[in-house]
Design an enzyme around this catalytic site. Structure first.
Site, PDB file in Angstrom:
ATOM      1  CB  CYS A   1      -0.813  -0.124   1.124  1.00  0.00           C
ATOM      2  SG  CYS A   1       0.022   0.924   2.589  1.00  0.00           S
TER       3      CYS A   1
ATOM      4  CB  CYS B   1       3.646  -0.489   3.710  1.00  0.00           C
ATOM      5  SG  CYS B   1       2.973  -1.212   4.848  1.00  0.00           S
TER       6      CYS B   1
ATOM      7  CB  CYS C   1     -13.610   7.181  19.660  1.00  0.00           C
ATOM      8  SG  CYS C   1     -12.662   7.514  18.943  1.00  0.00           S
TER       9      CYS C   1
ATOM     10  CG  ASP D   1       3.350  -3.133  68.873  1.00  0.00           C
ATOM     11  OD1 ASP D   1       3.675  -3.419  67.478  1.00  0.00           O
ATOM     12  OD2 ASP D   1       4.127  -3.656  69.644  1.00  0.00           O
TER      13      ASP D   1
END
Length: 509
Positions: free
Chosen positions: A21, A24, A109, A324
């Site tokens: 594509c 790329c 979303c 304690d």
């Protein structure tokens, strides 16, 4: 301006011919600025084809319309969906186009908007299938081989990472849709994990050639993690890779799917000081052999309210020392901090925090909280730093086996900076390592009560075991009150009067 130059033409044509594509192709040509990646697919493909058709030398000045400054996901007709002419998603031999599709982005979303988290910015993280690394490696070897024929080289670092391109494409869209900025330092993280059904098929040969790179992990569904695959790709010889995997890779048979979308908020921290008025209340839940000894604790009386208001999943409680179960903490209280894990609500006004403090104080007469406030993770370090150099003040009611007069205890008032050695007390040996610790009793003051009782006020180095300093713990603490007075002494009551840690900052109530 079209982002490619004449020297990119051969690589661009080669990758386009093999089914890669435009985005790329930009990545393999080292295009490292954002705008081209966000353009609609059809416009990118048209510009790329026109670029490859021209015979001009030098820069190709093909003007592309920049994306609008504001663009909403539902308005994208073909922006990052990579549609083919028949309306189906167009696949790339490296990634199939679905990782930045309109549907996947809308799903992200919607997940964020319904998550219930409160946020003013966010950071995205994304995880791609490991097979994309294999396919990208195959494409890189192809390009590297072709460029070698022209006496040119292509390093792996020259290729823009898919994650970077993904962020360039999606971040403006997410930011516009959600109405908040993307901030790498945000505590609110949205993570998206993509999966692909052909991952095992594409990566299986690596497991055969580099078996030591793939070790089963309990929390992993597959051994073909991205880290393991990258380790194998760095190890495998190029000729062995090309024998096992096609270069260029075949088009994928299926598309990536979103495996999971997770929202999480980094921890927030609340600090304050607490007073403990009960002699039957532990600081933390008292559980022995799975059996609970007392119904509540200081930790729970405070944290239960915070968990509810902050809508957090869990918490971690810490404090400047501990008392304690039978010891009260008086004076200005003991500093504490609570880490609230994955809180859904994080924004509070000072008035709301004050109301929360009042609610805690009204819920029990065993404790009281003061100076409650939001703090940073870094600020908590002030509570722990130099802890052993800090001082603490106590008051103790002492019993003696021999009858005493007021004159018998007055010498203790003049004792200053008494150094003692304390072997780990028998009562805590089950949870503390055996050691001898040197501590300092800075000062003592006595008040006579009767012939068998007196009250002792002490200022000591933090970490001193007061009970053991009184009775000696069978000789494990030396010197001790009993040895100093040449009698048997024991402690009946103990109160912490002050913890001299100047944190958190005092607030006006």
């Amino acid at each position: 301006m079209f982002p490619l130059t004449e020297e990119n033409k051969h690589v661009a044509q080669l990758l386009l011919n093999t089914g890669t594509c435009p985005r790329c192709i930009f990545r393999f040509c080292g295009v490292d600025f954002h705008v081209p990646y966000r353009l609609p697919y059809k416009e990118l493909l048209h510009g790329l084809q026109k670029f490859l058709e021209t015979e001009k030398d030098g820069l190709i000045l093909e003007v592309l319309n920049p994306p609008p400054k504001k663009i909403r996901l539902q308005e994208l007709e073909d922006g990052i969906d990579n549609p083919s002419q028949n309306g189906e998603a167009r696949s790339s031999v490296i990634e199939d186009g679905s990782v930045a599709s309109k549907n996947s982005n809308l799903n992200v979303c919607q997940k964020v908007e319904t998550s219930g988290f409160e946020f003013t910015n966010l950071v995205f993280s994304v995880s791609f299938p490991a097979q994309i690394s294999v396919r990208e490696h195959a494409a890189w070897l192809l390009v590297k081989q072709e460029m070698g024929k022209q006496s040119m080289s292509l390093g792996r670092n020259y290729v823009v990472q898919l994650k970077e391109a993904y962020k360039w494409i999606t971040h403006p869209l997410f930011s516009e849709e959600l109405g908040v900025p993307i901030d790498g330092k945000s505590l609110f993280e949205v993570s998206v994990v993509f999966a692909h059904p052909e991952t095992v098929e594409d990566c299986h040969f690596l497991g055969t050639i580099c078996p030591d790179c793939f070790k089963p992990a309990k929390n992993k569904q597959s051994v073909f993690t991205r880290m393991a695959v990258m380790k194998a790709l760095n190890k495998i010889k190029e000729e062995d890779f090309c024998k096992q995997f096609p270069c260029p890779p075949n088009s994928p048979k299926a598309v990536c799917t979103v495996l999971e979308i997770e929202c999480a908020h980094g921890a927030v921290f609340v600090a304050g000081r607490y007073n403990k008025y009960s002699r039957n209340l532990p600081q933390t839940p008292w559980i022995i052999d799975g059996e609970r000894k007392l119904e509540s604790s200081v930790e729970e009386l405070i944290s239960d309210h915070l968990l509810t208001v902050f809508k957090a999943e869990s918490f971690n409680f810490s404090s400047s020392g501990r008392e304690d179960v039978d010891v009260r903490t008086l004076g200005n209280g003991r500093p504490f901090a609570i880490e609230l894990v994955n809180p859904h609500r994080v924004h509070f006004t000072s008035e709301e925090i004050k109301e929360l403090q009042q609610k805690i104080n009204k819920s029990s007469d065993k404790i009281q909280v003061r100076d409650l406030q939001l703090v940073t993770r870094e600020a908590i370090g002030h509570m722990k730093e130099g802890e052993e150099e800090k001082t603490k003040t106590y008051s103790a009611l002492i019993w003696t086996n021999k009858a005493i007069q007021k004159e018998d205890i007055e010498f203790l008032n003049g004792v200053k900076d008494l150094k003692i050695d304390q072997k780990t007390p028998l009562r805590v040996l089950h949870r503390r390592p055996l050691a001898v610790r040197s501590r300092v009793i800075h000062s003592m003051e006595t008040h006579y009560v009767d012939e068998h009782h007196f009250r002792l006020y002490l200022k000591t180095q933090a970490g001193t075991y007061i009970k053991e300093f009184v009775h000696g713990d069978f000789g494990r603490t030396n010197p001790n009150i009993g040895s100093l007075m040449n009698l048997t002494a024991d402690i009946l009551e103990l109160d912490v009067e002050s913890v001299d840690v100047d944190w958190p900052p005092s607030l006006d109530d």
